[in-house]
Design a protein around this motif. Sequence first.
Motif, PDB file in Angstrom:
ATOM      1  N   GLY A  10      40.017  49.374  40.924  1.00 12.39           N
ATOM      2  CA  GLY A  10      39.470  50.557  40.227  1.00 12.39           C
ATOM      3  C   GLY A  10      38.569  50.167  39.077  1.00 12.39           C
ATOM      4  O   GLY A  10      38.456  50.894  38.093  1.00 12.39           O
ATOM      5  N   HIS A  12      34.512  48.665  37.987  1.00 15.51           N
ATOM      6  CA  HIS A  12      33.192  49.303  38.101  1.00 15.51           C
ATOM      7  C   HIS A  12      32.646  49.254  39.520  1.00 15.51           C
ATOM      8  O   HIS A  12      31.998  50.189  39.975  1.00 15.51           O
ATOM      9  N   ALA A  13      32.936  48.157  40.234  1.00 18.04           N
ATOM     10  CA  ALA A  13      32.501  48.073  41.622  1.00 18.04           C
ATOM     11  C   ALA A  13      33.320  49.044  42.483  1.00 18.04           C
ATOM     12  O   ALA A  13      32.765  49.761  43.318  1.00 18.04           O
ATOM     13  N   HIS A  33      45.944  48.478  40.882  1.00 19.56           N
ATOM     14  CA  HIS A  33      47.182  48.130  40.178  1.00 19.56           C
ATOM     15  C   HIS A  33      47.756  49.266  39.339  1.00 19.56           C
ATOM     16  O   HIS A  33      48.954  49.479  39.294  1.00 19.56           O
ATOM     17  N   CYS A  43      35.633  44.062  28.739  1.00 23.34           N
ATOM     18  CA  CYS A  43      35.116  43.217  27.664  1.00 23.34           C
ATOM     19  C   CYS A  43      34.449  44.091  26.615  1.00 23.34           C
ATOM     20  O   CYS A  43      35.123  44.892  25.973  1.00 23.34           O
ATOM     21  N   LYS A  52      20.314  44.821  32.945  1.00 21.85           N
ATOM     22  CA  LYS A  52      21.533  45.589  33.228  1.00 21.85           C
ATOM     23  C   LYS A  52      21.241  47.099  33.132  1.00 21.85           C
ATOM     24  O   LYS A  52      21.714  47.886  33.949  1.00 21.85           O
ATOM     25  N   VAL A 121      47.740  45.292  46.147  1.00 20.37           N
ATOM     26  CA  VAL A 121      47.454  44.848  47.515  1.00 20.37           C
ATOM     27  C   VAL A 121      47.836  43.374  47.624  1.00 20.37           C
ATOM     28  O   VAL A 121      47.393  42.546  46.820  1.00 20.37           O
ATOM     29  N   SER A 176      46.170  38.513  40.718  1.00 16.33           N
ATOM     30  CA  SER A 176      46.392  38.787  42.148  1.00 16.33           C
ATOM     31  C   SER A 176      46.522  37.461  42.882  1.00 16.33           C
ATOM     32  O   SER A 176      45.543  36.944  43.438  1.00 16.33           O
ATOM     33  N   GLY A 196      35.043  34.724  29.205  1.00 17.67           N
ATOM     34  CA  GLY A 196      35.883  34.811  28.014  1.00 17.67           C
ATOM     35  C   GLY A 196      35.550  36.044  27.211  1.00 17.67           C
ATOM     36  O   GLY A 196      34.552  36.723  27.470  1.00 17.67           O
ATOM     37  N   GLN A 366      32.601  41.312  40.596  1.00 15.71           N
ATOM     38  CA  GLN A 366      32.823  39.967  40.056  1.00 15.71           C
ATOM     39  C   GLN A 366      33.423  39.018  41.090  1.00 15.71           C
ATOM     40  O   GLN A 366      33.268  37.810  40.994  1.00 15.71           O
ATOM     41  N   GLY A 372      29.571  41.143  34.582  1.00 17.58           N
ATOM     42  CA  GLY A 372      28.991  42.367  34.038  1.00 17.58           C
ATOM     43  C   GLY A 372      29.385  43.605  34.809  1.00 17.58           C
ATOM     44  O   GLY A 372      29.537  43.584  36.029  1.00 17.58           O
TER      45      GLY A 372
HETATM   46  C1  LIG Z   1      37.912  38.262  29.628  1.00 15.10           C
HETATM   47  C2  LIG Z   1      36.699  38.891  30.217  1.00 15.10           C
HETATM   48  C3  LIG Z   1      35.481  38.675  29.628  1.00 15.10           C
HETATM   49  C4  LIG Z   1      34.342  39.230  30.146  1.00 15.10           C
HETATM   50  N1  LIG Z   1      33.167  39.027  29.528  1.00 15.10           N
HETATM   51  C5  LIG Z   1      32.053  39.644  29.952  1.00 15.10           C
HETATM   52  C6  LIG Z   1      30.836  39.511  29.257  1.00 15.10           C
HETATM   53  O1  LIG Z   1      30.763  38.844  28.254  1.00 15.10           O
HETATM   54  N2  LIG Z   1      29.741  40.127  29.735  1.00 15.10           N
HETATM   55  C7  LIG Z   1      29.796  40.867  30.837  1.00 15.10           C
HETATM   56  O2  LIG Z   1      28.776  41.422  31.221  1.00 15.10           O
HETATM   57  N3  LIG Z   1      30.934  41.003  31.523  1.00 15.10           N
HETATM   58  C8  LIG Z   1      32.060  40.414  31.092  1.00 15.10           C
HETATM   59  N4  LIG Z   1      33.222  40.535  31.747  1.00 15.10           N
HETATM   60  C9  LIG Z   1      33.120  40.985  33.022  1.00 15.10           C
HETATM   61  C10 LIG Z   1      33.305  42.428  33.299  1.00 15.10           C
HETATM   62  O3  LIG Z   1      34.487  42.882  32.794  1.00 15.10           O
HETATM   63  C11 LIG Z   1      33.304  42.436  34.774  1.00 15.10           C
HETATM   64  O4  LIG Z   1      32.099  41.869  35.221  1.00 15.10           O
HETATM   65  C12 LIG Z   1      33.430  43.757  35.398  1.00 15.10           C
HETATM   66  O5  LIG Z   1      34.503  44.466  34.901  1.00 15.10           O
HETATM   67  C13 LIG Z   1      33.610  43.474  36.879  1.00 15.10           C
HETATM   68  O6  LIG Z   1      33.839  44.639  37.544  1.00 15.10           O
HETATM   69  P1  LIG Z   1      34.648  44.616  38.884  1.00 15.10           P
HETATM   70  O7  LIG Z   1      34.693  46.009  39.361  1.00 15.10           O
HETATM   71  O8  LIG Z   1      34.117  43.588  39.775  1.00 15.10           O
HETATM   72  O9  LIG Z   1      36.107  44.136  38.470  1.00 15.10           O
HETATM   73  P2  LIG Z   1      37.111  44.622  37.355  1.00 15.10           P
HETATM   74  O10 LIG Z   1      36.474  45.542  36.402  1.00 15.10           O
HETATM   75  O11 LIG Z   1      37.748  43.396  36.851  1.00 15.10           O
HETATM   76  O12 LIG Z   1      38.169  45.464  38.191  1.00 15.10           O
HETATM   77  C14 LIG Z   1      39.007  44.873  39.124  1.00 15.10           C
HETATM   78  C15 LIG Z   1      39.984  45.926  39.596  1.00 15.10           C
HETATM   79  O13 LIG Z   1      40.708  45.467  40.715  1.00 15.10           O
HETATM   80  C16 LIG Z   1      42.086  45.774  40.548  1.00 15.10           C
HETATM   81  N5  LIG Z   1      42.838  44.811  41.343  1.00 15.10           N
HETATM   82  C17 LIG Z   1      42.706  43.461  41.331  1.00 15.10           C
HETATM   83  N6  LIG Z   1      43.532  42.916  42.225  1.00 15.10           N
HETATM   84  C18 LIG Z   1      44.211  43.933  42.823  1.00 15.10           C
HETATM   85  C19 LIG Z   1      45.210  44.003  43.818  1.00 15.10           C
HETATM   86  N7  LIG Z   1      45.682  42.898  44.412  1.00 15.10           N
HETATM   87  N8  LIG Z   1      45.696  45.202  44.168  1.00 15.10           N
HETATM   88  C20 LIG Z   1      45.227  46.332  43.579  1.00 15.10           C
HETATM   89  N9  LIG Z   1      44.271  46.324  42.633  1.00 15.10           N
HETATM   90  C21 LIG Z   1      43.778  45.139  42.263  1.00 15.10           C
HETATM   91  C22 LIG Z   1      42.292  45.672  39.054  1.00 15.10           C
HETATM   92  O14 LIG Z   1      43.439  46.324  38.630  1.00 15.10           O
HETATM   93  C23 LIG Z   1      41.005  46.317  38.540  1.00 15.10           C
HETATM   94  O15 LIG Z   1      41.122  47.712  38.554  1.00 15.10           O
HETATM   95  C24 LIG Z   1      34.411  39.999  31.278  1.00 15.10           C
HETATM   96  C25 LIG Z   1      35.643  40.210  31.888  1.00 15.10           C
HETATM   97  C26 LIG Z   1      36.780  39.660  31.360  1.00 15.10           C
HETATM   98  C27 LIG Z   1      38.096  39.906  32.017  1.00 15.10           C
END
Ligand SMILES: Cc1cc2nc3c(=O)[nH]c(=O)nc-3n(C[C@H](O)[C@H](O)[C@H](O)COP(=O)(O)OP(=O)(O)OC[C@H]3O[C@@H](n4cnc5c(N)ncnc54)[C@H](O)[C@@H]3O)c2cc1C
Length: 630
Positions: A10, A12-13, A33, A43, A52, A121, A176, A196, A366, A372
Amino acid sequence: MRFDLIVVGGGHAGVEAAAAACRLGKETLLITHNLDTIGVLSCNPAIGGIGKGHLVREIAALDGVMGKAADAAAIQGRVLNRRKGPAVQAPRIQADRQTYAKTIREILDTYKNLHLLQDTVLELIIEGEMCVGVKGRISGCIHSEGVVMTTGTFLDGRIHVGNVKHDGGRAGDPSSIALSASLREFNLPIGRLKTGTPPRLDKRSLDTDKLSIQYGEDPRPKFVRFDRRSLQLPEVPCMITYTTPATHEIIENALEMSPMYSGAISSSGPRYCPSIEDKIVRFSDRDSHQIFLEPEGLDSLEVYPNGISTGLPFDVQLAIIRSCPGMQAARIVRPGYAIEYDFVDPRCLRKTLETEMIKRLFLAGQINGTTGYEEAAGQGLIAGVNAALAISGCESWVPDRDTAYIGVMIDDLVTDGVTEPYRMFTSRAEHRLKLRSDNAELRLTRRGYELGLVSEQLWDAYRQYESELDSRRRWLKETRIYPNRLDERQKKKLGAGLKRDMTLYELLKRPDIDYANLLCVIGSEADGEVDRVGEQLKIEALYEGYVEREEHDNKRHKKYADVLIPIELDFDSIDGLSNEVKEKLRRLRPATIGEASAISGVTPAAISILLIHMKSKGWLRHNKGNVDAS
Ligand SMILES: Cc1cc2nc3c(=O)[nH]c(=O)nc-3n(C[C@H](O)[C@H](O)[C@H](O)COP(=O)(O)OP(=O)(O)OC[C@H]3O[C@@H](n4cnc5c(N)ncnc54)[C@H](O)[C@@H]3O)c2cc1C
C-alpha cells in the motif's frame, strides 16, 4: 477468494497500481501489512521537485492519485528552477504527512471495485509459468488473474543504526523475509541496495531565532491543473541551518561506526540523496552543508532535517544535530537509520513491468531498484494499467521516451538496469524540452481517456482547454502586426521595437514579450490578464525552435552512433562534462557514440560535447567512413 488483480503493498506504487486497475474496471484487491500505513511517506514529507515533479504532473494528467493527495496536503510549495526555462521547472510541495495519507485513503475509498485487506503476503502462487495469486499469512490462498508486487524497501529489509541491526521494512514495520525467499525460489534476479533517513527532531527544542526561514510561493503551485478547488491548508515555512566544522569533525571521528564504512552494509545507496557520512567523505573540501528543516505537518511537533540522512549510532546523531546553529538543545524523537533491502534487477522486466519469466507477475516501485515516491507512483500506474489490459486481453500501453518521463524511466530501468537506486532527473531525457511539466496533459490525457484511465470530468475540462488553445493559437498565427501601424503607446509596450511585420505568434517567441505584453500591445480588453492558455501558448512559442533543435541533435547523434571512441580518449579531460557523466563513461568505457548515448544519464548535451571534443582532436574523420561532425 478470487479477484481480477491483486496488488501487494500500500505504498505509492501500490496505490497507483490499484487505482489504475480499478479505473479500468477490474475487481482489485490491495493487500498490505497494515491498512493504517497506506500512502505513508516513509522518508521526507515532500512531493515533487525537478524530474520528480514532472512525473507527478504526468500521473495527474492520467488522472492518478499522487497529485491530488499532494495538492490537498500541501502546507507550502514552490516551483523549482524558476530562473531557468520552463522545461526544467517543476512544482515541489511540503506535505502534511497525515493529510497526505488520509487523502490517499479517501480517494481509494471512492473505488467501489477496490477491496482492501490487511495481511502479510508470504509467497506467490505460480501455476506453470503464470502467477495466479498470493498466499497471505492469515488469509491463505487468494487467486487472481494477475499480481502487481510493490513491496518497496521491505524485501529482507534490515535496519542499521551504528552496530545495532534488526529486521525491518521501514522504522516500525516488519521485513518481508518469507516473500523475498519465495521470489528467490522462482529464480528472479535479486540484488541488494541501501538507503537512509535522518533523525526527526522535536520542533520545540529548536532555537528558531538562529534559523533562517523559507516561505513558499503564493499562489501555491498545484499538480492537478484542472482542479478548481481553492481550499488549501495554511502555510508552514521551512527553516534552514547548516553543518559546521565541528559537525564534520564528529562525523570523521565516528566513521568506522557507520554501517556503510564498517562494512556492515556493502550495497549502493542513492548518489543524489547521500548520507551525511558520504557527503563528508566525498566532499571533504567543504566545511558546511545546508540542512532544510522541513515541517512534518500542520499540527506536528516533528521536524525533518533534510540533508543529514545517517546510519551512525544514536549518540553520534545527537552530537551531529547539536553541533549545528539553532539546534544546540535539539531533541531527537525518531532516530535516523540506514536500511538494506532486496530489489529485483529490472532488466528481467518487459516495458509493461511484467516479468519475462513469470507471466502476469508485474513489479513496480522501489522493488525495481528505484528510489522516491514519485518514481514508485509512475511505475505503479503503468503496472496497474498493463496488468488490467493483459487480463482483458487488450494491447499493452507504455509511453515512449519522447512522450513522458514515465516512459524514460521505464526504458532506462528495463534496458540498463541499476547499479545504485535510480531517481529521475531531467538530464535523463533526450527529449526534455518537449517533456515539460506544463504540457503533461497535452502529452497524455487524450491517450489516458482512450484507455479508460481518465474520468469524464477530467476529459471535459481537458477538451475545453485544448479547444481554447487551438482557437487562440490559430488567431495568433493568423493575426499580423505591422511596424508602420503602431501608435506611440504600442511602441512603448513593445520596448525593443518591431523591425518587420510578423504574426502575433512570431512576436510571442521573443523572450521579452509575454502573453500579457502581447495583449497590451494589441490593446485587448483583457489587458495584462493572463490565463493558463496564454501562459501555455507563450511557452509553446518560446520553445518551438529549441524543440526542433533538440530533435535535430537527437537525429545527428543517431547518425554518429557507429563512430568509434578511441581507447586513448581521457573522459576526465573533457571540459563541460559533469562528474557523473565522466564517471559513467570512464567506468563503462563505451566503444561507440551509440553506446555512450545509451548510458542512462549521458545526455544529448554530453554527447554533443563529446563529439566536439573528438572533432577537435581530429578523431571523427578516422572512423569507419563517417563524415566530420558539424
Ligand atoms: C529509510 C528510507 C529512506 C528513504 N529515503 C528516500 C530519499 O531520501 N529520497 C527518496 O526519494 N525516497 C526515499 N525513500 C524511498 C521512498 O520511501 C520509497 O521510494 C517509496 O516509498 C517507494 O514506494 P513503494 O510503493 O515502492 O514502496 P513503499 O512505499 O515502501 O511501500 C511498500 C508497501 O508494501 C507493503 N508490503 C511489503 N511487503 C509486504 C508483504 N509481504 N505483504 C503485504 N504488504 C507488504 C508495505 O507494508 C508497504 O505498504 C526512503 C525510504 C526509506 C524506507
